[in-house]
Scaffold this motif. Structure first.
Motif, mmCIF file in Angstrom:
data_model
loop_
_atom_site.group_PDB
_atom_site.id
_atom_site.type_symbol
_atom_site.label_atom_id
_atom_site.label_comp_id
_atom_site.label_asym_id
_atom_site.label_seq_id
_atom_site.Cartn_x
_atom_site.Cartn_y
_atom_site.Cartn_z
ATOM 1 N N ARG A 1 0.793 -1.201 0.000
ATOM 2 C CA ARG A 1 0.000 0.000 0.000
ATOM 3 C C ARG A 1 0.844 1.277 0.000
ATOM 4 O O ARG A 1 0.511 2.264 -0.627
ATOM 5 C CB ARG A 1 -0.950 -0.015 1.177
ATOM 6 C CG ARG A 1 -2.265 0.609 0.798
ATOM 7 C CD ARG A 1 -3.282 0.388 1.874
ATOM 8 N NE ARG A 1 -3.972 -0.872 1.723
ATOM 9 C CZ ARG A 1 -4.534 -1.520 2.756
ATOM 10 N NH1 ARG A 1 -4.424 -1.040 3.982
ATOM 11 N NH2 ARG A 1 -5.171 -2.636 2.548
ATOM 12 N N SER A 2 1.975 1.204 0.673
ATOM 13 C CA SER A 2 2.772 2.428 0.773
ATOM 14 C C SER A 2 3.367 2.808 -0.579
ATOM 15 O O SER A 2 3.771 3.937 -0.792
ATOM 16 C CB SER A 2 3.876 2.244 1.803
ATOM 17 O OG SER A 2 4.702 1.179 1.392
ATOM 18 N N ARG B 1 1.267 5.207 -8.730
ATOM 19 C CA ARG B 1 0.215 5.970 -9.381
ATOM 20 C C ARG B 1 0.801 7.175 -10.120
ATOM 21 O O ARG B 1 0.571 7.377 -11.308
ATOM 22 C CB ARG B 1 -0.784 6.389 -8.296
ATOM 23 C CG ARG B 1 -1.850 7.347 -8.689
ATOM 24 C CD ARG B 1 -2.853 6.804 -9.675
ATOM 25 N NE ARG B 1 -3.678 5.662 -9.281
ATOM 26 C CZ ARG B 1 -4.697 5.701 -8.426
ATOM 27 N NH1 ARG B 1 -4.992 6.824 -7.806
ATOM 28 N NH2 ARG B 1 -5.410 4.644 -8.199
ATOM 29 N N PRO C 1 -6.925 1.925 2.232
ATOM 30 C CA PRO C 1 -7.090 0.962 1.129
ATOM 31 C C PRO C 1 -7.698 1.662 -0.080
ATOM 32 O O PRO C 1 -8.577 2.526 0.094
ATOM 33 C CB PRO C 1 -8.070 -0.064 1.699
ATOM 34 C CG PRO C 1 -8.004 0.101 3.170
ATOM 35 C CD PRO C 1 -7.602 1.501 3.455
ATOM 36 N N PRO C 2 -7.272 1.293 -1.290
ATOM 37 C CA PRO C 2 -7.667 2.012 -2.495
ATOM 38 C C PRO C 2 -9.179 2.173 -2.667
ATOM 39 O O PRO C 2 -9.647 3.234 -3.042
ATOM 40 C CB PRO C 2 -7.088 1.150 -3.625
ATOM 41 C CG PRO C 2 -5.992 0.380 -2.990
ATOM 42 C CD PRO C 2 -6.325 0.216 -1.553
ATOM 43 N N MET D 1 9.889 8.969 -1.438
ATOM 44 C CA MET D 1 8.781 8.681 -2.356
ATOM 45 C C MET D 1 8.955 9.479 -3.643
ATOM 46 O O MET D 1 8.653 8.991 -4.740
ATOM 47 C CB MET D 1 7.437 9.011 -1.706
ATOM 48 C CG MET D 1 7.076 8.063 -0.574
ATOM 49 S SD MET D 1 5.708 8.682 0.409
ATOM 50 C CE MET D 1 4.316 8.175 -0.568
ATOM 51 N N LEU E 1 1.700 2.467 -3.440
ATOM 52 C CA LEU E 1 0.648 2.789 -4.396
ATOM 53 C C LEU E 1 0.725 4.221 -4.918
ATOM 54 O O LEU E 1 0.710 4.434 -6.133
ATOM 55 C CB LEU E 1 -0.718 2.487 -3.782
ATOM 56 C CG LEU E 1 -1.892 2.613 -4.748
ATOM 57 C CD1 LEU E 1 -1.704 1.731 -5.963
ATOM 58 C CD2 LEU E 1 -3.203 2.308 -4.062
ATOM 59 N N PRO E 2 0.797 5.228 -4.017
ATOM 60 C CA PRO E 2 0.849 6.595 -4.553
ATOM 61 C C PRO E 2 2.056 6.815 -5.448
ATOM 62 O O PRO E 2 1.961 7.505 -6.459
ATOM 63 C CB PRO E 2 0.904 7.480 -3.313
ATOM 64 C CG PRO E 2 1.151 6.585 -2.166
ATOM 65 C CD PRO E 2 0.770 5.201 -2.556
ATOM 66 N N GLU F 1 -7.715 11.526 -4.160
ATOM 67 C CA GLU F 1 -7.476 10.386 -3.266
ATOM 68 C C GLU F 1 -6.000 10.217 -2.910
ATOM 69 O O GLU F 1 -5.656 9.418 -2.053
ATOM 70 C CB GLU F 1 -8.013 9.099 -3.878
ATOM 71 C CG GLU F 1 -7.208 8.587 -5.069
ATOM 72 C CD GLU F 1 -7.880 7.417 -5.762
ATOM 73 O OE1 GLU F 1 -8.940 6.985 -5.290
ATOM 74 O OE2 GLU F 1 -7.335 6.951 -6.768
ATOM 75 N N LEU F 2 -5.145 10.985 -3.564
ATOM 76 C CA LEU F 2 -3.705 10.798 -3.341
ATOM 77 C C LEU F 2 -3.300 10.910 -1.861
ATOM 78 O O LEU F 2 -2.581 10.042 -1.355
ATOM 79 C CB LEU F 2 -2.922 11.783 -4.218
ATOM 80 C CG LEU F 2 -1.482 11.416 -4.526
ATOM 81 C CD1 LEU F 2 -1.384 10.017 -5.117
ATOM 82 C CD2 LEU F 2 -0.866 12.424 -5.490
ATOM 83 N N PRO F 3 -3.763 11.937 -1.120
ATOM 84 C CA PRO F 3 -3.364 12.024 0.288
ATOM 85 C C PRO F 3 -3.797 10.801 1.088
ATOM 86 O O PRO F 3 -3.080 10.364 1.995
ATOM 87 C CB PRO F 3 -4.080 13.270 0.795
ATOM 88 C CG PRO F 3 -4.402 14.068 -0.415
ATOM 89 C CD PRO F 3 -4.586 13.084 -1.531
ATOM 90 N N ILE G 1 1.526 17.678 0.307
ATOM 91 C CA ILE G 1 0.454 16.776 0.718
ATOM 92 C C ILE G 1 0.973 15.482 1.317
ATOM 93 O O ILE G 1 0.205 14.579 1.582
ATOM 94 C CB ILE G 1 -0.535 16.476 -0.427
ATOM 95 C CG1 ILE G 1 0.161 15.718 -1.548
ATOM 96 C CG2 ILE G 1 -1.160 17.752 -0.970
ATOM 97 C CD1 ILE G 1 -0.815 15.203 -2.591
ATOM 98 N N GLY G 2 2.269 15.398 1.518
ATOM 99 C CA GLY G 2 2.744 14.288 2.333
ATOM 100 C C GLY G 2 3.646 13.269 1.672
ATOM 101 O O GLY G 2 3.961 12.247 2.272
ATOM 102 N N PHE G 3 4.101 13.507 0.431
ATOM 103 C CA PHE G 3 5.092 12.604 -0.162
ATOM 104 C C PHE G 3 6.415 12.770 0.574
ATOM 105 O O PHE G 3 6.924 13.881 0.681
ATOM 106 C CB PHE G 3 5.307 12.947 -1.638
ATOM 107 C CG PHE G 3 4.403 12.202 -2.573
ATOM 108 C CD1 PHE G 3 3.062 12.515 -2.648
ATOM 109 C CD2 PHE G 3 4.888 11.190 -3.390
ATOM 110 C CE1 PHE G 3 2.214 11.849 -3.515
ATOM 111 C CE2 PHE G 3 4.049 10.506 -4.254
ATOM 112 C CZ PHE G 3 2.708 10.843 -4.319
ATOM 113 N N LEU H 1 -4.117 7.748 -0.081
ATOM 114 C CA LEU H 1 -3.255 6.613 -0.420
ATOM 115 C C LEU H 1 -1.922 6.742 0.308
ATOM 116 O O LEU H 1 -1.348 5.752 0.746
ATOM 117 C CB LEU H 1 -3.025 6.558 -1.934
ATOM 118 C CG LEU H 1 -4.284 6.293 -2.769
ATOM 119 C CD1 LEU H 1 -3.953 6.263 -4.255
ATOM 120 C CD2 LEU H 1 -4.940 4.980 -2.348
ATOM 121 N N ILE H 2 -1.451 7.984 0.423
ATOM 122 C CA ILE H 2 -0.177 8.177 1.115
ATOM 123 C C ILE H 2 -0.281 7.724 2.561
ATOM 124 O O ILE H 2 0.618 7.089 3.097
ATOM 125 C CB ILE H 2 0.244 9.666 1.071
ATOM 126 C CG1 ILE H 2 0.532 10.073 -0.365
ATOM 127 C CG2 ILE H 2 1.459 9.900 1.947
ATOM 128 C CD1 ILE H 2 0.760 11.544 -0.519
#
Ligand SMILES: Nc1ncnc2c1ncn2[C@@H]1O[C@H](COP(=O)(O)OP(=O)(O)O)[C@@H](O)[C@H]1O
Ligand SMILES: [Mg+2]
Lengths: 963, 238
Positions: free
Chosen positions: A562-563, A569, B124-125, A878, A565-566, B115-117, A872-874, B119-120
């Motif tokens: 999951r970590s 993406r 779950p998607p 990442m 995924l962004p 939805e990006l924040p 936004i938190g990357f 996912l970070i």
């Protein structure tokens, strides 16, 4: 006007046009130059990208120059003052002796000033002999005895210290040998050597000196024994007052004589007495010509090969410029808004481009020198014996490379800048990306229809001229045109995917449709490039138009964690959205990897072929012995009895030969050839493979059987077909089914029909039965032996060969090990392939540096986006991951695509190139994996620093607008 | 309502904050000792002339930038005690951002951007997409979910940004000229939307603007000049 001046003129013309434009639009030019200067760092990078085309051309030319120089130098060194060698031939084009007065009269005539194109002449006898060193027992079966009159010789014969040898040194029982022979015999001054000439009378002589290795001492790079002329005439050849050569020097110094070689021959013809059939061998001129044609061949080969890299380089230039333009879009939009014309923008870009192209041409031609240096270094280490070389180049080559590079670069820049100047002003100012299919449907339709028309034209001309290129390219272009024309009506994914698949299918032709539809087609090296480009374009189209599927899959698998995924993406979205750029990068990587893969595969086929080829080319005989003098069959058996008994030799097949001449098809010319007769029993179970066979025979052995019993048919060696890969020997070209006219030594003619052409090219002969030879000529030589060895004996083939040469040294027996011959031949071919791989591997630098440049620019371009992502938190890693993933995706996809397409084409080449006959389809996985790994790792290394930079950007800093 | 500089109920607290930019050639004192307290659930507007340090203040308060003097506390934790990783995670979980422009990743669709924040922070998607759709609905853009930013108007883009800044239910939302690129009609719509969300969710908003028509919709206006807070007042209700 030669090509260098032509190119230079074109370049000057272009520069003049640009100069006029500059004068007319000074402000634009000023802006352009400032742009170059303002972004110095970027200018350096861009120049690096642009100089590749120039560097590859310059490298190819300099390499050719160097080789040409080496060959020329060798010719000068090994022929000295001699430009022309006169000999006299008989019916079968073989040398005969003639009266020495011919030479003496010629010398008098020249000395009398009757011939302005001639400098001097000297009589000589040169004849094959075997030599045996008594001191150590080492034999050398194919040396040349050189009868020389020191006072008349055109070049001095020098001893090891460079002093002229005295008449005493080569008179009586004293001889001088040259370095080449001394090395073979391991001989030193003072050794006694045994010389066996055609008369079979052994002569014993003492080596007085080893000659200085240049000029006369290196004559034609042969292994030489120098003896006083009259001694050779009287004691060795038993031909008093006869000679078989006159060496002639044409007017001018050593490196000038060849220029008037033809005129000199004409004069010689006037001066020589009639009654003899003279042959004039223009050694110097031929050597220089050979040097030139070798150089031309090599430079052509390398330039053709580098066109892959050059095309990749052009793709890179376009990529860089499109990027550059996108970056400057707001700037350009404002310029347009305040009234600059579209043409003005193009001009600004053009001016900038001229500056880059000039830099690139200048630096590129110098970089080419370095490339040539590296390649020559590799050449010399491959050639073995460390070929000593220094880079040698003609200034004109550098000029040609610089001019050609400049024009290619500039042309690409013009096209690219014309493209980017067509921007929408509002979108440009607001920095809104152009919609992917922004062009009006009409433009696509027009482009599409034009492509279809062009494709049809190419296809039609391909069919009518039987050129494979047109037949491959035409339909591919038509399909692309259709896809383009339908862009607005049908989802481009479908049309382009279908076109791509069609092109791949059409190019690889897995069902052998082309020969069925179009018959035999003409093709050359250009097909390699064309198929490469077609396949890669098709692959790229399929990949680009289906990247969402591909990437969707990637995101699903890669995003499992999951970590990640962004990261996935975002990373994946960029290549998906910047299709043009991604497509170009994919194209660069895929094209280069494609070429390298195909070369690696061919090299692999060559290596794998050695076993099967040895078996088939040698007819199952490991050794072939050829003697200078007849060896009676029973004498041969008797002398090798012990070897046969102990199982070292399993089979000996004596064959007979006779000198003949073959009348060239449709020409008044004859080519000296050999007629070879094999015994009935040997022919009946002959295992020599045939390259081509008349359809009257179901198998090779049936054809051989026919040769055994039918005196009207024969088989000829493979040199008559020329060579597809590697050097070709022989000047006779013969077709299957052709009737050969052979002139026997007594002058009568015999006709045979060629029912087969052999694979083997080592033994150039017309193959018949021994009865045939005996029935047709009385000059039958018992001098050829096919020998099979039994490998369990513990003797290597080389040992057996050496032993036989020693036992039959008095007959001048030379034993060839088939495997060695084939291996060394294939070795040269496959190492040439490997060199080519390296040369093209340099093209990978294009792809890699291209991706590096693109990453650097992407980071700059996406500053603010990076800022937002960080906000936004990357995390830093990442961001790093996003960039690395993106570049890895593009490079890996390109690399894998290139390798797969390369393998696919190789699989077809396996059949087309005739490799399937000898070699298994072996994929050199280790080599390929190494290539992929190296390419990928270097890509990572090149893209890591800019990606790191992106990750390190402070968020607030990144968010700030920099304008 | 005055500034409670000592206030313990402040969610964001700035004490004598100084920020000097050192470009190598010149030093710019962008903040010269700013004191500010933002209470939970409050919506404040930071106003002032161009170049007075509004953006700098916002970046410092949100931890996007480092300060050169003073202290900033968020929920009592000193920002300078957090390392980059912790601050980034904090941003991902607790903070939302709206900038003037370049808010959205141009290569992602509205829904993907929103939805990006989530996912970070490991949502779950499927759930992330559901929440993103809710957020888009809240800003009235659920029908534009599959459009890329380049296919949206400026106001729509900004609403997508708002949806993104709110989707992970952040405690604080920072906005730097969120209406700066918009015409006055859209500006007002956006501000009303922000105020409604602020009232509904009791989230804290710190909005930088130079437009009084925008600022007056906030609970409190902080006026800045030359790197300092000049005054601090509640706007007249409109
Ligand atoms: N990264 C930076 N480097 C140097 N000076 C900066 C930087 N960012 C802002 N400044 C300067 O700091 C001052 C305040 O800028 P900023 O906070 O952006 O003002 P505002 O947002 O109020 O217009 C300005 O004088 C600006 O030029
Ligand atoms: Mg600001």
């Amino acid at each position: 006007m030669n090509s260098a001046t032509q190119l230079l003129l074109i370049v000057l013309l272009v520069l003049a046009v640009v100069g006029v434009l500059v004068l007319r639009r000074r402000t634009l030019a000023k802006m352009a130059v400032r742009n170059v200067w303002r972004k110095r760092k970027f200018t350096v990078i861009i120049t690096a990208g642009l100089l590749i085309a120039t560097a590859m051309i310059s490298g190819s030319l300099v390499m050719a120059d160097t080789l040409s120089y080496l060959i020329k130098k060798d010719t000068f060194d090994s022929t000295g003052a001699v430009d022309i060698v006169i000999s006299v031939k008989d019916n079968t084009s073989r040398d005969v002796y003639f009266d020495q007065s011919v030479a003496t009269n010629l010398m008098v005539a020249i000395a009398g000033g009757n011939a302005n194109y001639l400098d001097g002449a000297a009589p000589a006898v040169r004849e094959s002999v075997s030599v045996l060193d008594q001191a150590n027992g080492l034999p050398y079966p194919s040396a040349t005895i050189f009868g020389v009159n020191l006072s008349q010789s055109l070049d001095p014969l020098l001893d090891e210290n460079g002093n002229p040898v005295t008449p005493d040194d080569i008179s009586g029982r004293n001889v001088v040998i040259n370095q080449g022979l001394a090395d073979e015999l391991n001989a030193n001054p003072g050794d006694t050597i045994e010389i066996i000439g055609p008369t079979n009378v052994p002569e014993f002589a003492v080596v007085s000196h080893v000659a200085y290795n240049s000029g006369l001492g290196r004559w034609q790079n042969e292994k030489l024994v120098f003896v006083d002329l009259s001694y050779v005439q009287n004691d060795v050849m038993l031909q008093p007052n006869d000679i078989n050569r006159i060496d002639v020097s044409a007017a001018g110094s050593i490196d000038e004589g060849y220029l008037v070689s033809d005129q000199a021959v004409t004069q010689l013809k006037g001066l020589l007495p009639p009654g003899y059939d003279y042959v004039f061998d223009e050694v110097k001129k031929d050597g220089v010509d050979a040097a030139k044609s070798t150089a031309d061949q090599i430079s052509q080969l390398f330039i053709i090969m580098s066109s892959f890299t050059i095309i990749a380089g052009i793709a890179l230039i376009i990529n860089i410029f499109v990027m550059l333009a996108e970056e400057r879009k707001p700037e350009m939009g404002i310029s347009r808004a305040i009234g600059m014309q579209r043409g003005d923008l193009t001009q600004t870009f053009l001016f900038e481009g001229v500056v880059y192209a000039l830099f690139a041409a200048a630096i590129g031609s110098i970089v080419g020198l370095a490339i040539a240096g590296v390649m020559m270094g590799l050449f010399s280490s491959v050639a073995g014996g460390g070929l000593a070389f220094t880079l040698h180049f003609e200034p004109s080559s550098i000029l040609v490379a610089a001019c050609a590079g400049f024009l290619i670069t500039l042309l690409t820049i013009v096209v690219a800048s014309w493209r980017v100047s067509k921007l929408n002003i509002v979108r440009a100012i607001r920095d809104i990306p152009e919609p992917i299919l922004a062009k009006s449907g009409r433009k696509y339709l027009v482009t599409g229809v034009l492509s279809i028309a062009l494709g049809l034209l190419i296809f039609a001309s391909g069919i009518s001229s039987k050129q494979a290129a047109g037949i491959y390219a035409g339909p591919s272009l038509i399909l692309l045109g259709i896809s383009m024309a339908l862009v607005k009506n049908v989802n481009p994914r479908w049309t382009f995917t279908v076109s791509g698949m069609f092109i791949i299918w059409w190019t690889l032709d897995p069902t052998n449709l082309h020969p069925y539809l179009f018959g035999a087609l003409k093709s050359g090296m250009e097909m390699f490039i064309l198929t490469g480009i077609l396949l890669v374009i098709a692959g790229v189209l399929i990949a680009v138009f289906n990247s969402d599927l591909l990437l969707g899959g990637l995101v699903r698998t890669g995003g499992k964690k999951r970590s990640l995924l962004p990261v996935f993406r975002v990373a994946i979205s960029y290549p998906m959205n910047k299709r043009f750029r991604t497509g170009l990068s994919l194209f660069i990587f895929a094209l280069i990897m494609f070429t390298v893969t195909v070369l690696a595969m061919i090299a692999s086929f060559e290596r794998e072929s050695v076993d099967a080829m040895t078996q088939q080319f040698s007819g199952g005989f490991e050794l072939m012995g050829i003697s200078i003098r007849d060896i009676p069959t029973n004498a041969f058996s008797a002398q090798v009895q012990d070897l046969t008994d102990s199982g070292v030799i399993s089979r000996v097949e004596p064959s007979v030969t006779a000198p003949i001449a073959i009348i060239k098809n449709g020409a008044n010319e004859t080519v000296p050839y050999m007629l070879l007769g094999m015994s009935q029993s040997m022919l009946e179970q002959n295992a020599f493979s045939l390259l081509m066979r008349s359809s009257d025979y179901a198998s090779d052995s049936e054809a051989w059987n026919a040769v055994a019993h039918d005196p009207g048919v024969a088989v000829i060696d493979g040199t008559v077909r020329g060579q597809t890969y590697g050097p070709s020997s022989g000047t006779l070209r013969v077709d299957l089914g052709q009737t050969l006219t052979m002139v026997m030594s007594d002058g009568h003619q015999v006709h045979v029909k060629v029912i087969g052409i052999m694979d083997q090219t080592m033994n150039m002969a017309v193959f018949t039965s021994s009865d045939f030879v005996k029935n047709n000529t009385y000059v039958v030589q018992q001098n050829l032996f096919y020998i099979a060895t039994a490998h369990q004996s513990g003797w290597t083939d080389d040992e057996v060969a050496k032993e036989l040469e020693k036992r039959f040294v008095t007959y001048g027996l030379r034993v060839y090990v088939s495997r060695d011959t084939i291996q060394s031949y294939m070795g040269i071919v496959s190492s040439t392939m490997q060199l080519m791989e390296i040369f093209l591997g340099m093209g990978l630098v294009v792809g890699i540096s291209g991706l590096g440049i693109i990453t650097i620019r992407s980071v700059a371009e996406r500053r603010q986006e990076i800022g937002v992502m960080r906000a936004i938190g990357f995390q830093r890693r990442m961001i790093l991951g996003t960039f690395m993933l993106e570049t890895s995706y593009v490079s890996l996809l390109g690399i894998v695509m290139g390798v797969l397409l390369g393998l696919a084409l190789s699989y077809r080449l396996y059949d087309w190139g005739g490799f399937s006959k000898y070699s298994a389809f072996v994929i050199p996985w280790v080599d390929l994996l190494m290539l992929v790994a190296i390419a990928f790792l270097i890509t990572l290394a090149a893209t890591l620093p800019p990606s790191r930079g992106a990750a390190k950007l402070a968020p607030a800093e990144a968010l700030r607008r920099v304008d | 309502m005055g500034a409670d500089v000592t206030g313990t109920d402040a969610i964001v607290l700035a004490k004598e904050v100084k920020k000097t930019y050192d470009t190598g050639k010149v030093k710019v004192d962008a903040l010269r000792g700013v004191n500010l307290a933002v209470k939970e659930g409050e919506m404040i507007a930071v106003m002032g002339p161009s170049g007075c340090g509004k953006t700098t203040l916002l970046n410092c308060l949100s931890g996007l930038d480092d300060i050169t003097g003073g202290e900033i506390f968020i929920r009592g934790t000193r920002l300078s005690d957090m390392d980059d990783r912790t601050r980034t995670s904090y941003r991902a979980e607790k903070i939302g951002f709206i900038f003037q422009a370049y808010n959205l990743l141009p290569v992602l669709t509205s829904a993907e951007n929103v939805e990006l924040p989530l996912l970070i922070s490991g949502t779950p998607p499927k759930e992330a997409r559901k929440k993103a759709m809710e957020a888009l609905k809240a800003v009235g853009l659920e029908e534009w979910q599959n459009h890329k930013p380049s296919e949206l108007s400026g106001g729509q883009q900004q609403r997508v940004t708002i949806a993104r800044s709110l989707v992970n239910k952040p405690e604080i939302v920072f906005g730097d000229e969120p209406t700066g690129n918009l015409d006055s009609e859209s500006s007002k719509e956006i501000m009303v939307l922000l105020r409604d969300l602020n009232k509904q969710n009791r989230q804290t908003f710190v909005i930088v603007t130079h437009d009084y028509n925008v600022g007056k919709l906030a609970d409190r206006i902080v006026m800045m000049r030359d790197g300092k807070v000049e005054k601090d007042f509640a706007p007249q209700p409109f």
